[in-house]
Design a protein around this motif. Structure first.
Motif, PDB file in Angstrom:
ATOM      1  N   MET A   1     -55.151 102.562  19.582  1.00 28.87           N
ATOM      2  CA  MET A   1     -54.200 101.517  19.996  1.00 28.87           C
ATOM      3  C   MET A   1     -54.145 101.461  21.513  1.00 28.87           C
ATOM      4  O   MET A   1     -54.091 102.494  22.200  1.00 28.87           O
ATOM      5  N   ALA A   2     -54.190 100.264  22.104  1.00 23.80           N
ATOM      6  CA  ALA A   2     -54.196 100.116  23.561  1.00 23.80           C
ATOM      7  C   ALA A   2     -52.864 100.545  24.128  1.00 23.80           C
ATOM      8  O   ALA A   2     -51.813 100.355  23.526  1.00 23.80           O
ATOM      9  N   ASP A   3     -52.911 101.152  25.340  1.00 21.12           N
ATOM     10  CA  ASP A   3     -51.689 101.530  26.041  1.00 21.12           C
ATOM     11  C   ASP A   3     -51.093 100.302  26.726  1.00 21.12           C
ATOM     12  O   ASP A   3     -51.801  99.404  27.152  1.00 21.12           O
ATOM     13  N   GLY A   4     -49.776 100.305  26.912  1.00 26.16           N
ATOM     14  CA  GLY A   4     -49.105  99.222  27.611  1.00 26.16           C
ATOM     15  C   GLY A   4     -48.744  98.059  26.710  1.00 26.16           C
ATOM     16  O   GLY A   4     -49.027  98.038  25.521  1.00 26.16           O
ATOM     17  N   LEU A   5     -48.083  97.104  27.349  1.00 25.33           N
ATOM     18  CA  LEU A   5     -47.550  95.955  26.612  1.00 25.33           C
ATOM     19  C   LEU A   5     -48.291  94.686  26.981  1.00 25.33           C
ATOM     20  O   LEU A   5     -48.798  94.537  28.101  1.00 25.33           O
ATOM     21  N   THR A   6     -48.350  93.779  26.028  1.00 28.43           N
ATOM     22  CA  THR A   6     -48.878  92.448  26.345  1.00 28.43           C
ATOM     23  C   THR A   6     -47.862  91.709  27.211  1.00 28.43           C
ATOM     24  O   THR A   6     -46.701  92.111  27.328  1.00 28.43           O
ATOM     25  N   ILE A   7     -48.283  90.601  27.787  1.00 31.57           N
ATOM     26  CA  ILE A   7     -47.371  89.822  28.624  1.00 31.57           C
ATOM     27  C   ILE A   7     -46.185  89.315  27.809  1.00 31.57           C
ATOM     28  O   ILE A   7     -45.047  89.271  28.303  1.00 31.57           O
ATOM     29  N   GLY A   8     -46.430  88.966  26.558  1.00 27.28           N
ATOM     30  CA  GLY A   8     -45.337  88.491  25.718  1.00 27.28           C
ATOM     31  C   GLY A   8     -44.327  89.581  25.437  1.00 27.28           C
ATOM     32  O   GLY A   8     -43.108  89.343  25.464  1.00 27.28           O
ATOM     33  N   GLN A   9     -44.833  90.806  25.179  1.00 34.16           N
ATOM     34  CA  GLN A   9     -43.932  91.926  24.930  1.00 34.16           C
ATOM     35  C   GLN A   9     -43.146  92.295  26.181  1.00 34.16           C
ATOM     36  O   GLN A   9     -41.939  92.539  26.125  1.00 34.16           O
ATOM     37  N   ALA A  10     -43.840  92.307  27.323  1.00 32.31           N
ATOM     38  CA  ALA A  10     -43.182  92.649  28.581  1.00 32.31           C
ATOM     39  C   ALA A  10     -42.086  91.639  28.904  1.00 32.31           C
ATOM     40  O   ALA A  10     -40.974  91.999  29.317  1.00 32.31           O
ATOM     41  N   ALA A  11     -42.390  90.367  28.709  1.00 32.15           N
ATOM     42  CA  ALA A  11     -41.398  89.326  28.984  1.00 32.15           C
ATOM     43  C   ALA A  11     -40.184  89.488  28.080  1.00 32.15           C
ATOM     44  O   ALA A  11     -39.041  89.377  28.523  1.00 32.15           O
ATOM     45  N   ALA A  12     -40.430  89.780  26.809  1.00 32.85           N
ATOM     46  CA  ALA A  12     -39.326  89.933  25.867  1.00 32.85           C
ATOM     47  C   ALA A  12     -38.466  91.144  26.223  1.00 32.85           C
ATOM     48  O   ALA A  12     -37.229  91.081  26.151  1.00 32.85           O
ATOM     49  N   PHE A  13     -39.105  92.244  26.607  1.00 31.23           N
ATOM     50  CA  PHE A  13     -38.353  93.449  26.948  1.00 31.23           C
ATOM     51  C   PHE A  13     -37.487  93.229  28.189  1.00 31.23           C
ATOM     52  O   PHE A  13     -36.362  93.713  28.271  1.00 31.23           O
ATOM     53  N   VAL A  14     -38.003  92.491  29.152  1.00 34.61           N
ATOM     54  CA  VAL A  14     -37.284  92.268  30.413  1.00 34.61           C
ATOM     55  C   VAL A  14     -36.231  91.174  30.266  1.00 34.61           C
ATOM     56  O   VAL A  14     -35.239  91.144  30.994  1.00 34.61           O
ATOM     57  N   GLY A  15     -36.428  90.263  29.314  1.00 33.58           N
ATOM     58  CA  GLY A  15     -35.460  89.186  29.103  1.00 33.58           C
ATOM     59  C   GLY A  15     -35.786  87.910  29.831  1.00 33.58           C
ATOM     60  O   GLY A  15     -34.879  87.150  30.210  1.00 33.58           O
ATOM     61  N   VAL A  16     -37.086  87.659  30.043  1.00 34.19           N
ATOM     62  CA  VAL A  16     -37.521  86.410  30.666  1.00 34.19           C
ATOM     63  C   VAL A  16     -38.599  85.795  29.787  1.00 34.19           C
ATOM     64  O   VAL A  16     -38.994  86.372  28.765  1.00 34.19           O
ATOM     65  N   THR A  17     -39.091  84.643  30.177  1.00 32.15           N
ATOM     66  CA  THR A  17     -40.154  83.992  29.414  1.00 32.15           C
ATOM     67  C   THR A  17     -41.517  84.379  29.978  1.00 32.15           C
ATOM     68  O   THR A  17     -41.632  84.846  31.119  1.00 32.15           O
ATOM     69  N   ILE A  18     -42.545  84.158  29.187  1.00 32.30           N
ATOM     70  CA  ILE A  18     -43.916  84.387  29.666  1.00 32.30           C
ATOM     71  C   ILE A  18     -44.191  83.508  30.889  1.00 32.30           C
ATOM     72  O   ILE A  18     -44.822  83.942  31.858  1.00 32.30           O
TER      73      ILE A  18
ATOM     74  N   ASP B   1     -44.850  98.274  36.000  1.00 32.90           N
ATOM     75  CA  ASP B   1     -44.820  96.804  35.977  1.00 32.90           C
ATOM     76  C   ASP B   1     -43.480  96.305  35.430  1.00 32.90           C
ATOM     77  O   ASP B   1     -42.905  95.336  35.953  1.00 32.90           O
ATOM     78  N   LEU B   2     -43.009  96.988  34.371  1.00 30.92           N
ATOM     79  CA  LEU B   2     -41.727  96.584  33.806  1.00 30.92           C
ATOM     80  C   LEU B   2     -40.595  96.790  34.800  1.00 30.92           C
ATOM     81  O   LEU B   2     -39.684  95.963  34.911  1.00 30.92           O
ATOM     82  N   LEU B   3     -40.634  97.899  35.538  1.00 31.36           N
ATOM     83  CA  LEU B   3     -39.602  98.168  36.535  1.00 31.36           C
ATOM     84  C   LEU B   3     -39.578  97.061  37.585  1.00 31.36           C
ATOM     85  O   LEU B   3     -38.511  96.559  37.957  1.00 31.36           O
ATOM     86  N   ARG B   4     -40.763  96.679  38.058  1.00 31.33           N
ATOM     87  CA  ARG B   4     -40.839  95.617  39.070  1.00 31.33           C
ATOM     88  C   ARG B   4     -40.320  94.292  38.494  1.00 31.33           C
ATOM     89  O   ARG B   4     -39.583  93.563  39.174  1.00 31.33           O
ATOM     90  N   LEU B   5     -40.669  93.990  37.264  1.00 36.03           N
ATOM     91  CA  LEU B   5     -40.176  92.761  36.638  1.00 36.03           C
ATOM     92  C   LEU B   5     -38.655  92.769  36.541  1.00 36.03           C
ATOM     93  O   LEU B   5     -37.993  91.752  36.811  1.00 36.03           O
ATOM     94  N   ILE B   6     -38.102  93.915  36.155  1.00 35.30           N
ATOM     95  CA  ILE B   6     -36.642  94.022  36.038  1.00 35.30           C
ATOM     96  C   ILE B   6     -35.976  93.832  37.391  1.00 35.30           C
ATOM     97  O   ILE B   6     -34.950  93.145  37.517  1.00 35.30           O
ATOM     98  N   GLN B   7     -36.559  94.424  38.457  1.00 35.31           N
ATOM     99  CA  GLN B   7     -35.987  94.293  39.797  1.00 35.31           C
ATOM    100  C   GLN B   7     -36.008  92.832  40.260  1.00 35.31           C
ATOM    101  O   GLN B   7     -35.020  92.317  40.795  1.00 35.31           O
ATOM    102  N   VAL B   8     -37.137  92.168  40.039  1.00 29.94           N
ATOM    103  CA  VAL B   8     -37.251  90.764  40.453  1.00 29.94           C
ATOM    104  C   VAL B   8     -36.266  89.895  39.667  1.00 29.94           C
ATOM    105  O   VAL B   8     -35.546  89.066  40.229  1.00 29.94           O
ATOM    106  N   ARG B   9     -36.238  90.102  38.330  1.00 30.26           N
ATOM    107  CA  ARG B   9     -35.320  89.310  37.503  1.00 30.26           C
ATOM    108  C   ARG B   9     -33.868  89.529  37.912  1.00 30.26           C
ATOM    109  O   ARG B   9     -33.075  88.573  37.993  1.00 30.26           O
TER     110      ARG B   9
END
Length: 257
Positions: free
Chosen positions: A1-18, A47-55
């Motif tokens: 199984m690949a490590d990390g999240l897809t863009i769709g999963q990352a967006a959903a976890f952070v609470g934004v759209t793709i 990457d998720l941390l940076r997305l959360i900070q920006v959001r």
């Protein structure tokens, strides 16, 4: 199984759209992850941390164009930048509150009249004046403030004196009752005489000299205000004209029609 999240999963976890994540990438706020062996970009914890900070900063009102520098700043610059954002947001909030208050005051033309004028209008129903009469007075006040501002304060003082005088209020009510009379009813002339006599016996009801001079020097504008709604109350309009003629004959400086 690949490590990390897809863009769709990352967006959903952070609470934004793709679409939002891709927009952050285009602006350079979040670096695009490397592609894995399958050709997909995988988002890790950094990457998720940076997305959360920006959001979070964007949601707090920080312009996107400023977020990159802000995230890369030292603690002192970061705090100063947040203070600046706080100041700008406060100004925007104050502006929105002022606009909201203006919309609220539009009820009853309160955006167009000062509180003192509104207080005068608010007194009228309790003194027995009809809604139509109050509405006409409100419109006349709006016109007076716009057309003869130099005489407006004196006019408000005059109205305050008039409403404090039971004899005046009774005469005005009789004037509105006169709308049911025939145009040649002799009571119209009698009522005009009674009104003029009441004014002359109580000079304060005529307004101060400054206000009177302002109205006289603006006779055309006075005529526009005085004739407002006269088509809806022709007897009252005639009654006003007769009363003013009698006052002029007595030496009161009232603009001529």
């Amino acid at each position: 199984m690949a490590d990390g999240l897809t863009i769709g999963q990352a967006a959903a976890f952070v609470g934004v759209t793709i679409k939002t994540v891709r927009h952050y990438h285009r602006l350079g706020l979040v670096a695009e992850p490397e592609r894995d062996g399958s050709g997909y970009r995988r988002y890790g914890s950094a990457d998720l941390l940076r997305l959360i900070q920006v959001r979070t900063l964007a949601g707090a009102g920080v312009p996107l164009a400023e977020i990159g520098d802000l995230l890369d700043a030292d603690p002192e610059r970061f705090a100063a930048a947040l203070d600046d954002v706080h100041r700008r947001l406060t100004e925007q909030i104050e502006g929105l509150i002022a606009r909201r208050d203006t919309l609220h005051r539009l009820t009853g033309d309160r955006a167009l009249l000062p509180d003192r004028a509104c207080a005068i209008l608010d007194r009228m129903p309790g003194l027995g004046f009809s809604p139509d009469y109050v509405a006409g007075q409100r419109e006349a006040l709006v016109l007076a403030r716009a057309l003869v501002p130099e005489g407006f304060d004196g006019f408000l003082t005059q109205l305050e004196h008039l409403l404090d005088d039971p004899g005046y209020t009774d005469l005005i009510k009789r004037g509105w009752e006169a709308e049911t009379w025939e145009p040649d009813d002799p009571r119209i002339e009698e009522l005009a005489t009674a009104m003029a006599d009441h004014y002359l016996a109580n000079p304060a009801l005529l307004g101060n000299s400054t206000s009177l001079r302002a109205w006289v020097s603006a006779s055309t504008r006075y005529r526009l205000i005085n004739n407002h709604r006269q088509d809806q109350a022709p007897i009252s309009a005639r009654l006003t004209a007769l009363t003013e003629a009698k006052l002029r004959s007595a030496g009161v400086p009232i603009p001529r029609h």
